[in-house]
Design an enzyme around this catalytic site. Structure first.
Site, PDB file in Angstrom:
ATOM      1  CB  SER A 172      -0.851   0.006   1.272  1.00  0.00           C
ATOM      2  OG  SER A 172      -1.450   1.279   1.460  1.00  0.00           O
ATOM      3  CE1 TYR A 185      -3.515  -2.280   5.256  1.00  0.00           C
ATOM      4  CE2 TYR A 185      -2.815  -0.032   4.788  1.00  0.00           C
ATOM      5  CZ  TYR A 185      -3.312  -1.246   4.346  1.00  0.00           C
ATOM      6  OH  TYR A 185      -3.581  -1.436   3.015  1.00  0.00           O
TER       7      TYR A 185
HETATM    8  N1  LIG Z   1      -8.742  -0.887  -0.989  1.00  0.00           N
HETATM    9  C1  LIG Z   1      -7.761   0.000  -0.896  1.00  0.00           C
HETATM   10  O1  LIG Z   1      -7.974   1.235  -0.928  1.00  0.00           O
HETATM   11  C2  LIG Z   1      -6.331  -0.486  -0.764  1.00  0.00           C
HETATM   12  C3  LIG Z   1      -5.305   0.461  -0.806  1.00  0.00           C
HETATM   13  C4  LIG Z   1      -3.993   0.029  -0.679  1.00  0.00           C
HETATM   14  C5  LIG Z   1      -3.715  -1.306  -0.518  1.00  0.00           C
HETATM   15  N2  LIG Z   1      -4.731  -2.206  -0.479  1.00  0.00           N
HETATM   16  C6  LIG Z   1      -4.375  -3.613  -0.271  1.00  0.00           C
HETATM   17  O2  LIG Z   1      -4.946  -4.412  -1.289  1.00  0.00           O
HETATM   18  C7  LIG Z   1      -5.237  -5.713  -0.762  1.00  0.00           C
HETATM   19  C8  LIG Z   1      -6.671  -6.091  -1.040  1.00  0.00           C
HETATM   20  O3  LIG Z   1      -7.508  -5.083  -0.607  1.00  0.00           O
HETATM   21  P1  LIG Z   1      -9.089  -5.102  -0.798  1.00  0.00           P
HETATM   22  O4  LIG Z   1      -9.537  -3.720  -0.526  1.00  0.00           O
HETATM   23  O5  LIG Z   1      -9.447  -5.761  -2.085  1.00  0.00           O
HETATM   24  O6  LIG Z   1      -9.473  -5.964   0.497  1.00  0.00           O
HETATM   25  P2  LIG Z   1     -10.417  -7.218   0.820  1.00  0.00           P
HETATM   26  O7  LIG Z   1     -10.465  -7.306   2.298  1.00  0.00           O
HETATM   27  O8  LIG Z   1     -11.725  -7.109   0.106  1.00  0.00           O
HETATM   28  O9  LIG Z   1      -9.629  -8.432   0.234  1.00  0.00           O
HETATM   29  C9  LIG Z   1      -8.684  -9.127   0.966  1.00  0.00           C
HETATM   30  C10 LIG Z   1      -9.078 -10.597   1.078  1.00  0.00           C
HETATM   31  O10 LIG Z   1      -8.168 -11.165   2.019  1.00  0.00           O
HETATM   32  C11 LIG Z   1      -8.879 -12.121   2.780  1.00  0.00           C
HETATM   33  N3  LIG Z   1      -8.188 -12.336   4.062  1.00  0.00           N
HETATM   34  C12 LIG Z   1      -8.119 -11.491   5.125  1.00  0.00           C
HETATM   35  N4  LIG Z   1      -7.385 -12.042   6.108  1.00  0.00           N
HETATM   36  C13 LIG Z   1      -6.982 -13.259   5.634  1.00  0.00           C
HETATM   37  C14 LIG Z   1      -6.180 -14.311   6.172  1.00  0.00           C
HETATM   38  N5  LIG Z   1      -5.670 -14.232   7.413  1.00  0.00           N
HETATM   39  N6  LIG Z   1      -5.950 -15.408   5.423  1.00  0.00           N
HETATM   40  C15 LIG Z   1      -6.485 -15.519   4.180  1.00  0.00           C
HETATM   41  N7  LIG Z   1      -7.259 -14.565   3.609  1.00  0.00           N
HETATM   42  C16 LIG Z   1      -7.489 -13.442   4.338  1.00  0.00           C
HETATM   43  C17 LIG Z   1     -10.251 -11.526   2.971  1.00  0.00           C
HETATM   44  O11 LIG Z   1     -11.198 -12.552   3.272  1.00  0.00           O
HETATM   45  C18 LIG Z   1     -10.501 -10.855   1.621  1.00  0.00           C
HETATM   46  O12 LIG Z   1     -11.194 -11.722   0.743  1.00  0.00           O
HETATM   47  C19 LIG Z   1      -4.875  -5.655   0.722  1.00  0.00           C
HETATM   48  O13 LIG Z   1      -3.583  -6.161   0.928  1.00  0.00           O
HETATM   49  C20 LIG Z   1      -4.915  -4.176   1.024  1.00  0.00           C
HETATM   50  O14 LIG Z   1      -4.106  -3.836   2.133  1.00  0.00           O
HETATM   51  C21 LIG Z   1      -6.024  -1.830  -0.593  1.00  0.00           C
END
Ligand SMILES: NC(=O)c1ccc[n+]([C@@H]2O[C@H](COP(=O)([O-])OP(=O)(O)OC[C@H]3O[C@@H](n4cnc5c(N)ncnc54)[C@H](O)[C@@H]3O)[C@@H](O)[C@H]2O)c1
Length: 278
Positions: A172, A185
């Site tokens: 991120s 985080y």
């Molecule tokens: N959405 C944003 O604005 C954003 C910005 C920067 C980075 N990110 C990163 O992108 C990635 C995905 O984000 P997203 O918004 O699609 O999130 P999301 O939570 O919808 O997707 C993440 C998935 O990880 C799974 N998960 C969580 N803990 C777990 C574990 N212990 N073991 C296995 N699976 C697990 C969840 O069930 C979920 O399906 C993350 O790493 C997040 O930090 C997101």
């Protein structure tokens, strides 16, 4: 931006996830860890980063193993891939638990017949906005999921993944500056850089690459939920005036997983419309 005219670009077919596949991952076998997504309102939720990647990789010709601790959500991703004529299957695993990680990789190898790409997309943000309020249990859980989990995945994967493979970490821009306001985080995502470079060092002699993507604000279900009522996540302050779509993160991931990036190793790319560069 209220007093300025802003150029608003129509979403391209790629940004909207509507472009056809171009065979960029033909014959590849990819494990997406965190290929489900959090559900807030199934009817209106946008696509998450891991689901977009899984769908895109399959569209580009890969056989995809979709792992997630939420089996139903991983199955939903798999159904969407099957509906488009792609090949995928789900694996249930909580990457904070080593036994789950070992089983997950073994199941991926069995189902895919080996693997040559892995994306570590799991990430959680827990806790307080200031250090005084940090709860150690939440701090440790964040690190267990965001950092130790990917380390366990890489440790096991490096024993089996094919020479010349690509491993991609989803971090991120919070790793690059105090973005989220959640110290656990931000710190855990920053530490992924150290892990990525060590995976790249260990893998290099076998042609295995490791790189990191740092998304900015993304309109995933979680991103939309996190943005509600938080001016710091307002799209107004973003150079392009809008959040990214999950597809835009997925296209960057596709480049790193594909052979198109074959000489790129141990690098970090922000996918943020310029937030960290301007
Ligand atoms: N959405 C944003 O604005 C954003 C910005 C920067 C980075 N990110 C990163 O992108 C990635 C995905 O984000 P997203 O918004 O699609 O999130 P999301 O939570 O919808 O997707 C993440 C998935 O990880 C799974 N998960 C969580 N803990 C777990 C574990 N212990 N073991 C296995 N699976 C697990 C969840 O069930 C979920 O399906 C993350 O790493 C997040 O930090 C997101």
């Amino acid at each position: 931006m209220s007093d300025k005219i802003r150029y608003v670009r129509q979403l391209s077919p790629e940004s909207a996830g509507e472009a056809p596949g171009r065979g960029r991952l033909q014959g590849r076998q990819i494990l997406v860890v965190g290929g489900g997504q959090r559900t807030f309102d199934a009817a209106t939720d946008p696509v998450g980063n891991g689901r977009a990647m899984s769908l895109l990789f399959a569209r580009e010709g890969a056989h995809v193993a979709v792992a997630d601790m939420n089996r139903a959500s991983a199955d939903d991703t798999v159904s969407r891939i099957a509906a488009e004529g792609g090949r995928a299957f789900s694996i249930e695993a909580n990457i904070a638990h080593e036994a789950d990680v070992i089983r997950m990789i073994d199941e991926a190898i069995e189902g895919l017949g080996g693997f040559d790409g892995m994306v570590l997309n799991v990430g959680i943000g827990l806790g307080s906005l200031d250090l005084d309020g940090v709860d150690l249990r939440e701090w440790n859980e964040t690190f267990a999921v965001n950092l130790t989990g990917p380390m366990l995945c890489c440790r096991k994967a490096l024993k089996h993944i094919a020479d010349g493979s690509s491993i991609l970490f989803i971090s991120s821009i919070a790793a690059l500056r105090s973005g989220s306001g959640l110290a656990a985080y931000d710190a855990s995502k920053a530490a992924l850089g150290g892990l990525m470079r060590n995976v790249a060092r260990e893998g290099a002699r076998r042609g295995i690459r490791a790189n990191t993507i740092c998304p900015g604000l993304v309109d995933t279900p979680l991103g939309r939920h996190a943005s509600a009522g938080r001016p710091s996540r307002s799209a107004e302050g973003v150079p392009f005036g809008r959040m990214a779509t999950g597809w835009e993160v997925a296209y960057a991931a596709l480049f790193f997983i594909s052979e198109e990036s074959v000489y790129i190793n141990a690098q970090t790319l922000a996918v943020d419309s310029g937030i960290t560069g301007l």
